[in-house]
Design a protein around this motif. Structure first.
Motif, mmCIF file in Angstrom:
data_model
loop_
_atom_site.group_PDB
_atom_site.id
_atom_site.type_symbol
_atom_site.label_atom_id
_atom_site.label_comp_id
_atom_site.label_asym_id
_atom_site.label_seq_id
_atom_site.Cartn_x
_atom_site.Cartn_y
_atom_site.Cartn_z
ATOM 1 N N ASP A 217 34.126 40.472 45.699
ATOM 2 C CA ASP A 217 34.094 41.509 45.509
ATOM 3 C C ASP A 217 35.205 42.590 45.603
ATOM 4 O O ASP A 217 35.635 43.312 44.903
ATOM 5 C CB ASP A 217 33.028 42.419 46.593
ATOM 6 C CG ASP A 217 31.373 41.981 45.988
ATOM 7 O OD1 ASP A 217 31.364 41.526 44.881
ATOM 8 O OD2 ASP A 217 30.904 41.887 46.982
ATOM 9 N N ASP A 218 36.212 42.288 46.467
ATOM 10 C CA ASP A 218 37.564 42.899 46.540
ATOM 11 C C ASP A 218 38.359 42.450 45.500
ATOM 12 O O ASP A 218 38.961 43.089 44.852
ATOM 13 C CB ASP A 218 38.158 42.527 47.754
ATOM 14 C CG ASP A 218 37.520 43.216 49.053
ATOM 15 O OD1 ASP A 218 36.475 43.958 49.039
ATOM 16 O OD2 ASP A 218 37.993 42.639 50.344
ATOM 17 N N TRP A 219 38.363 41.264 45.082
ATOM 18 C CA TRP A 219 39.032 40.777 43.917
ATOM 19 C C TRP A 219 38.538 41.610 42.782
ATOM 20 O O TRP A 219 39.370 41.890 41.857
ATOM 21 C CB TRP A 219 38.954 39.291 43.724
ATOM 22 C CG TRP A 219 39.436 38.587 42.359
ATOM 23 C CD1 TRP A 219 40.502 38.150 42.283
ATOM 24 C CD2 TRP A 219 38.730 38.378 41.268
ATOM 25 N NE1 TRP A 219 40.719 37.706 40.835
ATOM 26 C CE2 TRP A 219 39.587 37.709 40.242
ATOM 27 C CE3 TRP A 219 37.571 38.451 40.968
ATOM 28 C CZ2 TRP A 219 39.349 37.322 38.887
ATOM 29 C CZ3 TRP A 219 36.890 38.264 39.671
ATOM 30 C CH2 TRP A 219 38.062 37.614 38.696
ATOM 31 N N ALA A 220 37.123 41.580 42.603
ATOM 32 C CA ALA A 220 36.717 42.098 41.293
ATOM 33 C C ALA A 220 37.077 43.559 41.123
ATOM 34 O O ALA A 220 37.480 44.047 40.099
ATOM 35 C CB ALA A 220 35.141 42.001 41.457
ATOM 36 N N GLU A 221 36.837 44.369 42.220
ATOM 37 C CA GLU A 221 37.144 45.827 42.258
ATOM 38 C C GLU A 221 38.756 45.966 41.760
ATOM 39 O O GLU A 221 38.682 46.981 41.067
ATOM 40 C CB GLU A 221 36.843 46.343 43.791
ATOM 41 C CG GLU A 221 36.738 47.939 43.562
ATOM 42 C CD GLU A 221 36.355 48.349 45.054
ATOM 43 O OE1 GLU A 221 36.969 49.215 45.291
ATOM 44 O OE2 GLU A 221 35.329 47.534 45.750
#
Ligand SMILES: NC(=O)c1ccc[n+]([C@@H]2O[C@H](COP(=O)([O-])OP(=O)(O)OC[C@H]3O[C@@H](n4cnc5c(N)ncnc54)[C@H](O)[C@@H]3O)[C@@H](O)[C@H]2O)c1
Length: 269
Positions: A217-221
């Motif tokens: 989720d952090d990478w994607a954001e």
């Protein structure tokens, strides 16, 4: 909008997951009968679910789209079941599963299966299904490219190159099939949270030193903030909306095109 797809038969190759599954559901909502083809055995369960929810006829078939003989047998099965085929959508695709930057992180052997699935699945589908569509002189093909096809993405070079080939084959097939009123287009998604997108993160994360690793989720954001002018993820349903439109007569003058559903990630000025 009634796209008047009721009574038609759509074949979705790679329809058990992600974008393909959303497309299959959308065709069913529009009243089209469906053939769901996929290498994953879960295609049977997905077909059952759609059949139950929508009431249209759904035929499931397990097939490796990278194998031409298998694709021909599946096409025969579809035609024996429905007696016709109007739209062939080919979202089946894979990445290498490795982080491809720089390209020598991969070996040439890593390219084989990626090329075989991503470019040969559309080619096999075209060879297997075009003859019957030529007889009826109607219908459409939709192949799957990617933003990676248009920007030489370093994330996964064989994937990027295979998708560029899809764009090119789409044009060749569109030119050949235009005289039979069969349209051929490529859809190019941007960033969509599916198992395939997650595998890109996994490959990246594995490659990072411990301190740089982060959650999906952090990478994607962060990624979406950097690459998307509209600043949001695309969804499988965004792509499905384009897919049913492209199949419909509303798109009767659209062929040979690659259409991006990417939040503005690729813009040619
Ligand atoms: N998710 C994204 O961000 C994104 C971005 C750009 C392009 N795309 C493209 O969109 C398409 C759909 O991707 P997705 O994200 O839904 O992936 P996904 O992994 O969720 O779905 C792909 C489907 O294809 C099937 N498949 C794989 N190899 C196959 C084979 N040899 N024969 C038959 N079926 C096979 C898989 O089993 C799966 O059901 C792919 O072509 C992909 O390259 C996706």
């Amino acid at each position: 909008m009634d796209l008047e797809l009721g009574g038609s038969v759509a074949v979705v190759i790679g329809g058990a997951s992600g974008i393909g599954l959303a497309i299959a559901r959308q065709f069913a909502r529009e009243g089209a009968d469906l053939a769901l083809l996929d290498i994953a055995p879960s295609v049977q369960a997905m077909a059952g679910e759609i059949r139950e929810q929508s009431g249209v006829s759904v035929h499931a078939c397990i097939v490796d789209a990278a194998e031409y003989d298998a694709m021909c047998r599946a096409a025969e099965e579809v035609l024996a079941t429905f007696g016709r085929c109007d739209h062939v959508v080919v979202p089946a695709g894979i990445g290498s599963g490795k982080f491809g930057f720089p390209f020598w992180n991969l070996t040439p052997a890593d390219w084989d299966r990626v090329l075989r699935v991503n470019i040969m699945a559309p080619v096999h589908a075209a060879h297997a299904f075009a003859p019957t569509m030529i007889q009826t002189r109607r219908g459409s093909f939709q192949f799957f490219a990617s933003v990676a096809a248009q920007i030489g993405s370093q994330t996964d070079p064989p994937y990027s190159a295979a998708k560029a080939a899809v764009v090119n084959f789409t044009q060749c097939a569109a030119k050949d099939l235009a005289r039979y009123q069969i349209r051929v287009n490529a859809i190019s998604p941007g960033m969509i949270k599916t198992p395939l997108n997650r595998s890109v993160w996994e490959a990246w994360n594995r490659q990072q030193p411990e301190a740089n690793r982060r959650s999906y989720d952090d990478w994607a954001e962060e990624k979406i903030r950097v690459v998307s002018p509209l600043g949001r993820w695309q969804t499988p349903e965004d792509v499905a909306a384009l897919s049913v439109f492209l199949a419909s007569d509303r798109a009767r003058n659209i062929t040979g095109q690659t259409l991006n559903v990417d939040g503005g990630q690729v813009m040619h000025s």
